[in-house]
Design a protein around this motif. Sequence first.
Motif, PDB file in Angstrom:
ATOM      1  N   GLY A 216       8.245   5.615 -11.185  1.00 19.81           N
ATOM      2  CA  GLY A 216       7.621   5.579 -12.511  1.00 19.81           C
ATOM      3  C   GLY A 216       8.566   6.102 -13.580  1.00 19.81           C
ATOM      4  N   LEU A 217       9.255   7.197 -13.258  1.00 15.32           N
ATOM      5  CA  LEU A 217      10.221   7.751 -14.214  1.00 15.32           C
ATOM      6  C   LEU A 217      11.317   6.744 -14.514  1.00 15.32           C
ATOM      7  N   LEU A 218      11.786   6.072 -13.482  1.00 11.04           N
ATOM      8  CA  LEU A 218      12.848   5.083 -13.660  1.00 11.04           C
ATOM      9  C   LEU A 218      12.382   3.973 -14.619  1.00 11.04           C
ATOM     10  N   LEU A 219      11.170   3.492 -14.361  1.00 10.87           N
ATOM     11  CA  LEU A 219      10.636   2.424 -15.212  1.00 10.87           C
ATOM     12  C   LEU A 219      10.505   2.915 -16.661  1.00 10.87           C
ATOM     13  N   MET A 220      10.044   4.159 -16.808  1.00 13.48           N
ATOM     14  CA  MET A 220       9.874   4.700 -18.151  1.00 13.48           C
ATOM     15  C   MET A 220      11.208   4.843 -18.880  1.00 13.48           C
ATOM     16  N   VAL A 221      12.247   5.250 -18.145  1.00 11.70           N
ATOM     17  CA  VAL A 221      13.561   5.399 -18.777  1.00 11.70           C
ATOM     18  C   VAL A 221      14.088   4.031 -19.232  1.00 11.70           C
ATOM     19  N   VAL A 222      13.882   3.018 -18.403  1.00 11.16           N
ATOM     20  CA  VAL A 222      14.321   1.668 -18.776  1.00 11.16           C
ATOM     21  C   VAL A 222      13.603   1.223 -20.054  1.00 11.16           C
ATOM     22  N   LEU A 223      12.302   1.462 -20.083  1.00 13.23           N
ATOM     23  CA  LEU A 223      11.510   1.117 -21.271  1.00 13.23           C
ATOM     24  C   LEU A 223      12.037   1.851 -22.513  1.00 13.23           C
ATOM     25  N   SER A 224      12.363   3.129 -22.338  1.00 11.85           N
ATOM     26  CA  SER A 224      12.843   3.936 -23.465  1.00 11.85           C
ATOM     27  C   SER A 224      14.190   3.439 -23.968  1.00 11.85           C
ATOM     28  N   VAL A 225      15.051   3.015 -23.049  1.00 10.65           N
ATOM     29  CA  VAL A 225      16.358   2.493 -23.452  1.00 10.65           C
ATOM     30  C   VAL A 225      16.170   1.268 -24.347  1.00 10.65           C
ATOM     31  N   GLY A 226      15.214   0.410 -23.951  1.00  8.47           N
ATOM     32  CA  GLY A 226      14.932  -0.766 -24.784  1.00  8.47           C
ATOM     33  C   GLY A 226      14.385  -0.364 -26.143  1.00  8.47           C
ATOM     34  N   MET A 227      13.434   0.564 -26.128  1.00  6.61           N
ATOM     35  CA  MET A 227      12.820   0.986 -27.391  1.00  6.61           C
ATOM     36  C   MET A 227      13.853   1.643 -28.296  1.00  6.61           C
ATOM     37  N   ALA A 228      14.730   2.461 -27.718  1.00  2.52           N
ATOM     38  CA  ALA A 228      15.768   3.124 -28.514  1.00  2.52           C
ATOM     39  C   ALA A 228      16.714   2.093 -29.137  1.00  2.52           C
ATOM     40  N   SER A 229      17.056   1.045 -28.384  1.00  5.04           N
ATOM     41  CA  SER A 229      17.925  -0.004 -28.933  1.00  5.04           C
ATOM     42  C   SER A 229      17.290  -0.635 -30.164  1.00  5.04           C
ATOM     43  N   LEU A 230      15.973  -0.926 -30.043  1.00  6.69           N
ATOM     44  CA  LEU A 230      15.275  -1.530 -31.184  1.00  6.69           C
ATOM     45  C   LEU A 230      15.236  -0.558 -32.361  1.00  6.69           C
ATOM     46  N   SER A 231      15.108   0.720 -32.052  1.00  5.72           N
ATOM     47  CA  SER A 231      15.040   1.710 -33.113  1.00  5.72           C
ATOM     48  C   SER A 231      16.362   1.766 -33.893  1.00  5.72           C
ATOM     49  N   TYR A 232      17.493   1.747 -33.182  1.00  5.09           N
ATOM     50  CA  TYR A 232      18.794   1.734 -33.881  1.00  5.09           C
ATOM     51  C   TYR A 232      18.965   0.444 -34.673  1.00  5.09           C
ATOM     52  N   ALA A 233      18.539  -0.662 -34.062  1.00  3.88           N
ATOM     53  CA  ALA A 233      18.655  -1.945 -34.775  1.00  3.88           C
ATOM     54  C   ALA A 233      17.858  -1.886 -36.073  1.00  3.88           C
ATOM     55  N   ALA A 234      16.644  -1.317 -35.989  1.00  5.92           N
ATOM     56  CA  ALA A 234      15.804  -1.222 -37.187  1.00  5.92           C
ATOM     57  C   ALA A 234      16.438  -0.301 -38.217  1.00  5.92           C
TER      58      ALA A 234
END
Lengths: 251, 247
Positions: A140-158
């Motif tokens: 679960g932690l692994l999946l959450m970290v992957v999700l966060s990496v994606g969200m962080a990428s979008l945040s920098y893009a924004a």
Amino acid sequence: MTTLTGPTTAHTLAALIGYHLRGTLKNRFAIVFGAVQPFLYLVLFGPLFDRSGVGSWAVLVPGLLVQLGLMSAGMVGFTIVFDQRFGVLERLRVTPASRVALLLGRVFKDGLVLLVQAVVIIAAGFFLGLRAPLPGVLLGLLLMVVLSVGMASLSYAAALTIKQELFAPVMSTVAIPLMLLSGALLPMSLAPAWLDVVSRLTPFRYAVEALRALFAGAYASPDVLWGVLVTSAFVVIAVAMGTRIFQRENS
Amino acid sequence: MIHARGLTKTFGDVEAVRGIDLDVSAGEIVGLLGPNGAGKTTTMRMLTTLLRPTSGTAAVAGCDLLADPADVRRHIGYVAQGGMIGPFSPVGEELELQARLYGMRRTEAGERVTRLLAELDLSGVERRIAASLSGGQKRRLDIAMGLLHRPDLLFLDEPTTGLDPQSRADLWERVRRRREQDGLTVFLTTHYLEEADALCDRVLIVDHGRIVASGTPRELKSAYGAATLDDVFLSVTGREPREGAAA
């Protein structure tokens, strides 16, 4: 010239992650603050949830982890605004470091910070009564970290795309509905049909359900499969978009 | 070292640069001189791979700017106008990262940083934060950042804006010394005419996105029968050099 071949991507990434991590560790307040919201939900909302008959701690905590990934990673773009203002970003962009490394150095750091925050939330959850198998928690932690990496990428893009003063309002306006629609706080099995349909159109619902299945020990369930598929697609698209923005500044 | 042909850059309807040809030989110090908004910084940002030209071609440090920006980046150093270091992180960490991004191992990076800081009279600043340095020190630190990987070509965007006259003269001296010792080629923008006169082998005057005059400071002065570059500038552009200058 010192090097004719140029640094490897791994070397570059290690240098960037170390640098960004040191920068973040200097501001421990921000690390704690990022986890405050899910922690408050855990302590002040969790006991109600546990007695509501909707589900146990093993249903709530995975939701709060996705909430953490969404909200905390969603705001990381703030830091790049300062780097941009002080010329740090431009300095990095004149080095031979690949554009994807410039992004990944930041988002991998964010993933590590989120991981620490998530471990704290889970530990607090265990203290309050959460019971879940260790392999399920780790996956679960692994999946959450992957999700966060994606969200962080979008945040920098924004942050690099929209006006600085609009960043925080835009991100919270986007992240809060996504969080509510994911069923992070209350399972979507309670939802009326229309809300259930809308929720299925958002990527984070699948992550929440996969995390709940993992915490329940149902590793081979369709929920886990869907969560892994949707989250993988999400992170690939998000990192590609983020890299494009780092490149586009070049055009 | 730089060969550019027909470089243009359009932002929406605004033609910031309208066709610039320029050549800089190895070991030269060349200044791009012009009022604010003339297209100096845009030209420099194109040559340093930070902005993609709307049209035109360029070879920078022997590499094709459009086809091979990563190779250009390996060979050039760039010092931006507004500085390049966050105010609160220790200077040593910023320098170490920079060195490692050019492929140096940690020990090599450490040695290089120590030596370069000593050469720039900045020994011992590694643990300090940039906000605690004086204007002149900060500028030398920016230059150290640009020189870490021993580039063949250094770009300086308005290098002495905001410095007192003494720090400015000191910086000119250091840039000249680098050229003499290492054969460094320097391309800089400035709106200080005395800077162009004192430092540059050759000056390109740019106005409204075009190069309107070029030559050594002496050639320019004699061609326009002028006593100073200020007068040259006035007769070429019809404007006072600091007109509209923000800094």
